[in-house]
Scaffold this motif. Structure first.
Motif, PDB file in Angstrom:
ATOM      1  N   LYS A  10     -10.018  -1.469   4.518  1.00 48.22           N
ATOM      2  CA  LYS A  10      -9.578  -2.318   3.413  1.00 48.22           C
ATOM      3  C   LYS A  10      -8.361  -3.141   3.816  1.00 48.22           C
ATOM      4  O   LYS A  10      -7.998  -4.097   3.132  1.00 48.22           O
ATOM      5  CB  LYS A  10      -9.266  -1.456   2.182  1.00 48.22           C
ATOM      6  CG  LYS A  10     -10.502  -0.778   1.599  1.00 48.22           C
ATOM      7  CD  LYS A  10     -10.143   0.061   0.385  1.00 48.22           C
ATOM      8  CE  LYS A  10     -11.378   0.720  -0.207  1.00 48.22           C
ATOM      9  NZ  LYS A  10     -11.047   1.574  -1.375  1.00 48.22           N
ATOM     10  N   THR A  34      -6.592   3.865   3.685  1.00 46.66           N
ATOM     11  CA  THR A  34      -6.927   2.460   3.450  1.00 46.66           C
ATOM     12  C   THR A  34      -7.268   1.756   4.755  1.00 46.66           C
ATOM     13  O   THR A  34      -8.189   0.928   4.808  1.00 46.66           O
ATOM     14  CB  THR A  34      -5.746   1.746   2.759  1.00 46.66           C
ATOM     15  OG1 THR A  34      -5.403   2.465   1.573  1.00 46.66           O
ATOM     16  CG2 THR A  34      -6.105   0.320   2.373  1.00 46.66           C
ATOM     17  N   VAL A  45       0.873  -1.175   0.000  1.00 50.55           N
ATOM     18  CA  VAL A  45       0.000   0.000   0.000  1.00 50.55           C
ATOM     19  C   VAL A  45       0.911   1.226   0.000  1.00 50.55           C
ATOM     20  O   VAL A  45       1.754   1.361   0.886  1.00 50.55           O
ATOM     21  CB  VAL A  45      -0.910   0.041   1.254  1.00 50.55           C
ATOM     22  CG1 VAL A  45      -1.813   1.269   1.207  1.00 50.55           C
ATOM     23  CG2 VAL A  45      -1.751  -1.229   1.363  1.00 50.55           C
ATOM     24  N   ASN A  65      -1.305   6.463   1.035  1.00 53.11           N
ATOM     25  CA  ASN A  65      -2.664   5.920   1.068  1.00 53.11           C
ATOM     26  C   ASN A  65      -2.936   5.018   2.261  1.00 53.11           C
ATOM     27  O   ASN A  65      -4.063   4.554   2.449  1.00 53.11           O
ATOM     28  CB  ASN A  65      -2.933   5.110  -0.215  1.00 53.11           C
ATOM     29  CG  ASN A  65      -2.777   5.935  -1.473  1.00 53.11           C
ATOM     30  OD1 ASN A  65      -2.059   5.550  -2.390  1.00 53.11           O
ATOM     31  ND2 ASN A  65      -3.441   7.077  -1.526  1.00 53.11           N
TER      32      ASN A  65
END
Length: 356
Positions: free
Chosen positions: A192, A187, A179, A183
Motif C-alpha cells: 500500500k 502497510t 502511517v 502499521n
C-alpha cells in the motif's frame, strides 16, 4: 492515511496558528503567579516510552522539582506548540519544527537536546526485497510512509533526494504519507506504500522477519547528530530560572547516566518506571531500547544542530534564511552539568519513585 499534497506540510499551518495563540496562551504557564518559582512542571509523555525528564526524576536528579503528566502526545510539533501556548511547561520536537515555530515569533528557547541519531539509534527507509526502487530517482511518483509530516522523517527524505540531484519539481512528486509506526511494516508488505520508515523495535522485528531491505538511513545520511531539543518559553525562563536550571541539569545528568550505564540496567530502570506509573502500557518495546542518541555531552546545543534546519527550511521556501539566526534559538545557560555529577551511583530503581 493522508493522500493529498496539502497534507504534506500540514504541520506548517498548525505552527502558524500557534503564533496567534502565543500572546495570550503563555499566561497559562506554571510560572504565572510572579510569586516565587514554580516547582511543578506540566508535560506530555509518550505511551510505552520513558522520556529523559521522567528518567531524571526517577534517578533523583530533579531534586525538589516535580513533573506533572497531563497526557500523551504522538507529535513533536504539537508538543512544542503546547509549550509555546502555556498548556505545558516544556515540550520537545525535531529541531526543524523548533526552527519553524521560532520563525513564527513564538517566544521560546531550546534548552537541551534530548534525542538523536547514531549507529545504534536510527531510522531507516525500507523497501520490499524485490522492489525495483534502488535509487533516489526511483522514488519519483512513489509513496513513503512515516509517522508524521513536516518532521524528522520528511526532512531526511528531502535531504536524501536533494543530495542525489533531484530538482524541487521532482521532489514534489515523491509523496510522504502518514502511517502509524505500528502499521508501517504491514502497510509496506501489503504494497500500500512503496517505502516505509522504521526505527527501534519495529525496525528490528521487520528485519528479523525478512523480505525487506534498506534504501538509506538518517545515520548514513548525516552521521551522528542531536535531532531534537526541549523548549521552554522565555517567560518561564525569566520567572523560574532556578527551576529551569534544575530541570535542564537534571536531564543532562540523566543523558550521561544512560550513556555510562550498562544497557540492561537502563532498560530495567525504564521498565520499572512504566510499571510504577500504572497506565496499562506494554513494556516489551523497551527491552529493545539501545540509546537516546544525543550527540553532544549533556545535551548541550550547538549552532550547527539548528543551522542545518534553517538551511533546509530556507531551501524549501518555508522561511527566509536571513530572518533567523541559530544562536538566537537556544541557550545553554541553564545546563550546569559537570562530569562529576553522575560519578556516584544513582539510587536503585526499587528505592525511588517516578512521581510522573
Amino acid at each position: 492515511m493522508a493522500t493529498t499534497a496539502s497534507t504534506r506540510r500540514q504541520f506548517l499551518s498548525l505552527l502558524g496558528l500557534s503564533a496567534v495563540a502565543v500572546s495570550c496562551g503563555t499566561t497559562a504557564t506554571g510560572a504565572n503567579s510572579g510569586k516565587g518559582q514554580t516547582k511543578t512542571l506540566r508535560y506530555q509523555g509518550w505511551a510505552g516510552q520513558v522520556t529523559l525528564p521522567e528518567l531524571a526524576e526517577d534517578l533523583g536528579y530533579l531534586e525538589d522539582v516535580k513533573l506533572k503528566w497531563v497526557g500523551n502526545t504522538i507529535s513533536g510539533p504539537q508538543d512544542i506548540q503546547s509549550a509555546a501556548t502555556g498548556q505545558i511547561d516544556f515540550g520537545g520536537a525535531f529541531n526543524g519544527a523548533v526552527v519553524k515555530l521560532a520563525s513564527r515569533h513564538a517566544p521560546i528557547k531550546a534548552v537541551i537536546g534530548y534525542y538523536g541519531v547514531d549507529r545504534r539509534q536510527y531510522n531507516g527507509f525500507y523497501v520490499l526485497k524485490d522492489s525495483p526502487i534502488r535509487s533516489a530517482r526511483d522514488l519519483i511518483g512513489k509513496e513513503v510512509g512515516m509517522n508524521t509530516l513536516g518532521a524528522h522523517s520528511e526532512a531526511m527524505l528531502d535531504i536524501y533526494l536533494q543530495r542525489h540531484g533531484l530538482s524541487q519539481a521532482d521532489i514534489k512528486k515523491v509523496e510522504p504519507l502518514v502511517v502509524p509506526p505500528v502499521n508501517t511494516e504491514q502497510t509496506l508488505r501489503q504494497k500500500k506504500i512503496d517505502v516505509g520508515v522504521l526505527g527501534d523495535i519495529l525496525r528490528d522485528k521487520a528485519l528479523e522477519t525478512g523480505g525487506i531491505r534498506p534504501l538509506f538511513s538518517d545515520y548514513q545520511l548525516l552521521g551522528a547528530f542531536t535531532a531534537g531539543t526541549y523548549v521552554m518559553t522565555e517567560r518561564f525562563l525569566e520567572q523560574s530560572p532556578d527551576t529551569a536550571r534544575t530541570f535542564v541539569t537534571g536531564v543532562a545528568r540523566a543523558i550521561e547516566w544512560a550513556r555510562a550505564t550498562p544497557r540492561e540496567e537502563v532498560i530495567d530502570r525504564q521498565i520499572e518506571i512504566v510499571k510504577k506509573r500504572g497506565r496499562n502500557e506494554d513494556t516489551d518495546p523497551l527491552k529493545h531500547w539501545k540509546a537516546f542518541g544525543v550527540a553532544e555531552t549533556a545535551g548541550r546545543i550547538t549552532d550547527k544542530e539548528l543551522q542545518l534546519w534553517i538551511d533546509w527550511l530556507g531551501e524549501r521556501g518555508d522561511i527566509t534564511k536571513s530572518q533567523i539566526k541559530a544562536r538566537d534559538l537556544y541557550t545553554n545557560e541553564f545546563n550546569a552539568y559537570r562530569r562529576k555529577d553522575t560519578s556516584s551511583a544513582a539510587p536503585s530503581a526499587s528505592s525511588t519513585h517516578s512521581g510522573s
